[in-house]
Structure formats: C-alpha cells, structure tokens
Design an enzyme around this catalytic site. Structure first.
Site, PDB file in Angstrom:
ATOM      1  N   ASP A 175      12.500  38.811  49.601  1.00 54.64           N
ATOM      2  CA  ASP A 175      13.054  37.467  49.423  1.00 54.64           C
ATOM      3  C   ASP A 175      12.085  36.558  48.666  1.00 54.64           C
ATOM      4  OD1 ASP A 175      11.417  37.670  51.790  1.00 54.64           O
ATOM      5  OD2 ASP A 175      12.130  35.712  52.436  1.00 54.64           O
TER       6      ASP A 175
ATOM      7  N   GLU B  82      10.970  37.056  54.770  1.00 53.61           N
ATOM      8  CA  GLU B  82       9.595  36.671  55.086  1.00 53.61           C
ATOM      9  C   GLU B  82       9.411  35.168  55.005  1.00 53.61           C
ATOM     10  OE1 GLU B  82       5.464  35.518  54.488  1.00 53.61           O
ATOM     11  OE2 GLU B  82       7.052  35.335  53.013  1.00 53.61           O
TER      12      GLU B  82
HETATM   13 ZN   LIG Z   1       5.042  35.875  50.193  1.00 58.42          ZN
END
Ligand SMILES: [Zn+2]
Length: 417
Positions: A98, A169
């Site tokens: 992401d 994340e």
């Molecule tokens: Zn990162």
C-alpha cells in the site's frame, strides 16, 4: 558466486525501472484514505513474479468490505533454500504494497502515478520519481531483484527465503501483518529472521532493532461551567486539565528517568499534544476540557506501570480540584526489542559493510511501526535500508543505486550462512 550475483543485479536496471513503473501505475491506497485497497497491485505483482520464474506464491486475503474485491491481499513468495529441515530458520523480507495518497497535487512536478527518471548531475545517478517509489517499492523491488539473482542463475539460498508483500501498513496493519499473525497460524517460525526494508538513512548505517513503548492518551475532565468572574460558583475543568498535564509531564519524567543510548532522544518522553477547544469566549469558565498526551517510553518500563502512575496522579488532581477525569487510549503498544547480538543483526551488519563499506550501529526509534508486531511475537526483526527518506512527500523519489545496492545486501543475506 558473489560476482555472479552482483553482476546480475548491476545488469537489472531495466527490470527495476519496469517493476517500479508498473507498481506505481496501480495506486494501492487504503479505504481509510479514500482508496480501493491493494487488489490490482497485488494481482499484478503475483503474475509478474510468476512470469519471471518466482512461482511458489501464496495469497492471504484479509476481508474488508470497503476494498475492491472485498479483500486486502498480502502475498508470500517462497524460494526454497538448502536447509529445508523442519524448524530451520527462514529469512523473510517484508515490504508493504500500500501507498499513501499523493497529498497536495500542486506540489508535484510530475504525475505521481507515472514514474519518471531524472539525473540531477550530482553524481548519485538516476532517480525514479513517483508516489510509492521509495515507500515501500524501493524495498519491494530490491527484494525481488535479490531473489531473481538467485533463481535465474540457479544459485541456492543458504536458508529458505520468504518475500512477504503486505497490505495495510500505512493505516495500522489491521488488514496486514497484524491480521496475518492472528489469522494464519504457523506462518512464521519462532527462529525466523525478518528484514523490513522500510526505513533507514542515506548511508545505510543504522539498523533499527527496538522501539519505545507507545502510549497515546486522551483525558476528559468534567467540572462545572461558570461566569469568568465567579470561579467560586463553578469548577474550572481547563485549570484541572492543565494541572494534570504539567504534573504528568514533570512527575512521569522524573519517575521513569532511565537513559538508553540506543534511542534518540535517549530518555522517555511525556508530551501534552492535542488540545480540544472548550468555550468559545474568554469570560466563561469551562466545565469540560479535553487534551491528549503522546508518551514514548523506554521498553524497560511496561505500559501498565506507567498507567498505574498516571492513575495515581489523576486521583490526586481529581481530589484537589473536585473534578472527574476519565481517559481513553487511542494507542497503547509495547515492543520487545530484538537483541543487538541476534544472528540477523550480525549477518546484516557484515553484508552492509561488504556492499556499502559502512560501519553500522543498532538504534531504537520512537515507536509505532510494523516491526513491533513481529518482535512481540518473539521473531527477530530489523528495519533497514539505504534511503533518502522522501516517504509521504511530494515528488517522492528513490535512487536507482539504492535499489541495486540494497538488492545486493539482500542477496548476500540469502546466500550467507
Ligand atoms: Zn512504508
């Protein structure tokens, strides 16, 4: 063997640019930030790896109705090593798929989703520019190049290698590594080693092995509103809240006063931060007050010890002012450190020296990263890469030399005992 690996990587510029370009074309923004998630990018990566000879792939889909396909996918690529005995340690390299949104569009000099190449003539070579090229596609691409250097040349890794590409994340890992640890039992072995190439410095000389415990706390103080001229008829919630903030800052700093040179700053911090508006006018004594504190505590002090001290001070402030104070914990994370003597730290330090000719030092950071989830699960994890630190900025860039250099470090980690 080292020459073979290095020359393969040195000749992989075109592959690195292609992979970075294709990944960047597929914005994997979390639904939390208004995006559709990682599916398109993950599906692309899966087929790209397959067509390049990395064929042992498993996908793990965390359900999330808000995302495209209803899932937040993570992908694991396995490259079997010589030591496949049950319980033999494996080497993981974990990067995240992401990315964060581009932010203020006018600050970008080029389209964030189209990788461009640029050489500033400063002797550091070509840079790639685009959202995600550094965070975390530098680490992702480097790990893929390292694996290809082995797979394409028939070189066996010393231990089984697992490339892990995780979702989510940037927004807390609830659909990423935290979800994997809770929902895929047996994915990690206790003696596995995990490299997270998602933070670092321009020379590549710091290896992050520890985090401070993180406590975010929001206090709500209830008193009684009154006219500004008649404190005798009310209870000033702001005054009580301010008293609490000052006392917590001073008394917690004094009580939890150890220093640890691993960290910068090398002590625990207890900072009043956000303050919500109370009354809109100057001549009213507020009956309600809300403020927050951001606390970063050396790992030697458990969160519950700190919270017990907070409760004690809170009770004294309540008694002194006649207010009622409650609190919530928007975040409260503890993190066990990875030892600076762990085999992974030693091996990484040696390979960095071999590739970049720098001496490394272990460091701890302020807290709140994905490393903590793995360390708390008892798995040695370090965060390292050589990078420019342009993550989340407009015109995010990565040096091609850093992708190739980090790939060499990772490849040596894979083949060295
Ligand atoms: Zn990162």
């Amino acid at each position: 063997m080292k020459e073979k690996i290095f020359s393969f990587i040195d000749n992989s510029t075109a592959i690195a640019v292609e992979l970075e370009t294709e990944l960047t074309r597929r914005p994997a923004i979390s639904p939390d930030s208004g995006g559709e998630g990682e599916l398109d990018k993950c599906v692309f990566l899966e087929s790209w790896l397959k067509s390049h000879g990395i064929t042992q792939l498993e996908r793990y889909d965390a359900p999330d109705k808000r995302a495209k396909g209803g899932v937040r996918p993570s992908l694991v690529a396995t490259i079997p090593g010589s030591d496949t005995a049950d319980g033999a340690p494996r080497l993981w390299i974990m990067s995240h798929i992401d990315v964060v949104p581009p932010g203020e569009a006018s600050l970008w000099k080029s389209d964030p989703w189209t990788v461009i190449q640029q050489d500033d003539g400063d002797g550091r070579g070509v840079r790639l520019i685009g959202r995600g090229v550094e965070d975390n596609q530098q680490g992702l691409t480097a790990s893929v190049l390292a694996a290809l250097a082995l797979v394409k040349q028939g070189i066996k890794a010393a231990r089984t290698v697992k490339l892990l590409f995780v979702a989510d994340e940037e927004n807390g890992s609830g659909y990423g590594i935290d979800w994997l640890l809770k929902n895929v039992p047996g994915l990690f072995h206790k003696n596995d080693m995990v490299l997270i190439p998602d933070s670092g410095d321009p020379k590549g000389e710091t290896i992050e092995i520890a985090e401070k415990n993180l406590i975010w706390i929001q206090f709500s103080t209830a008193g009684a509103q009154a006219h500004g001229s008649r404190p005798d008829q009310g209870i000033n919630a702001h005054l009580a809240g301010a008293d609490l903030a000052v006392r917590l800052h001073e008394e917690l700093t004094k009580k939890f006063s150890d220093h640890d040179p691993l960290f910068e700053p090398d002590y625990s911090t207890f900072q009043p931060t956000k303050k919500e508006a109370n009354v809109p006018n100057i001549n009213t004594i507020p009956g309600d007050d809300v403020f927050c504190m951001d606390m970063r505590v050396l790992p030697r002090y458990p969160a519950k010890t700190v919270l017990a001290e907070i409760d004690r001070i809170k009770a004294e402030v309540e008694a002194k002012h006649g207010v009622k104070i409650t609190y919530t914990l928007p975040q409260c994370h503890e993190s066990k450190p990875t030892s600076k003597d762990a085999p992974l730290v030693k091996l990484l330090s040696r390979t960095i020296k071999e590739v970049y000719h720098v001496d490394t030092r272990p460091i701890g950071i302020g807290g709140g990263t994905v490393g903590a989830y793995l360390r708390n699960a008892g798995i040695d994890s370090v965060v390292w890469s050589r990078l420019e630190d342009t993550a989340h900025q407009p015109n995010e860039y990565t040096l091609l030399a850093n992708i190739l250099g980090d790939a060499k470090v990772m490849a040596l980690l894979m083949v060295r005992e």
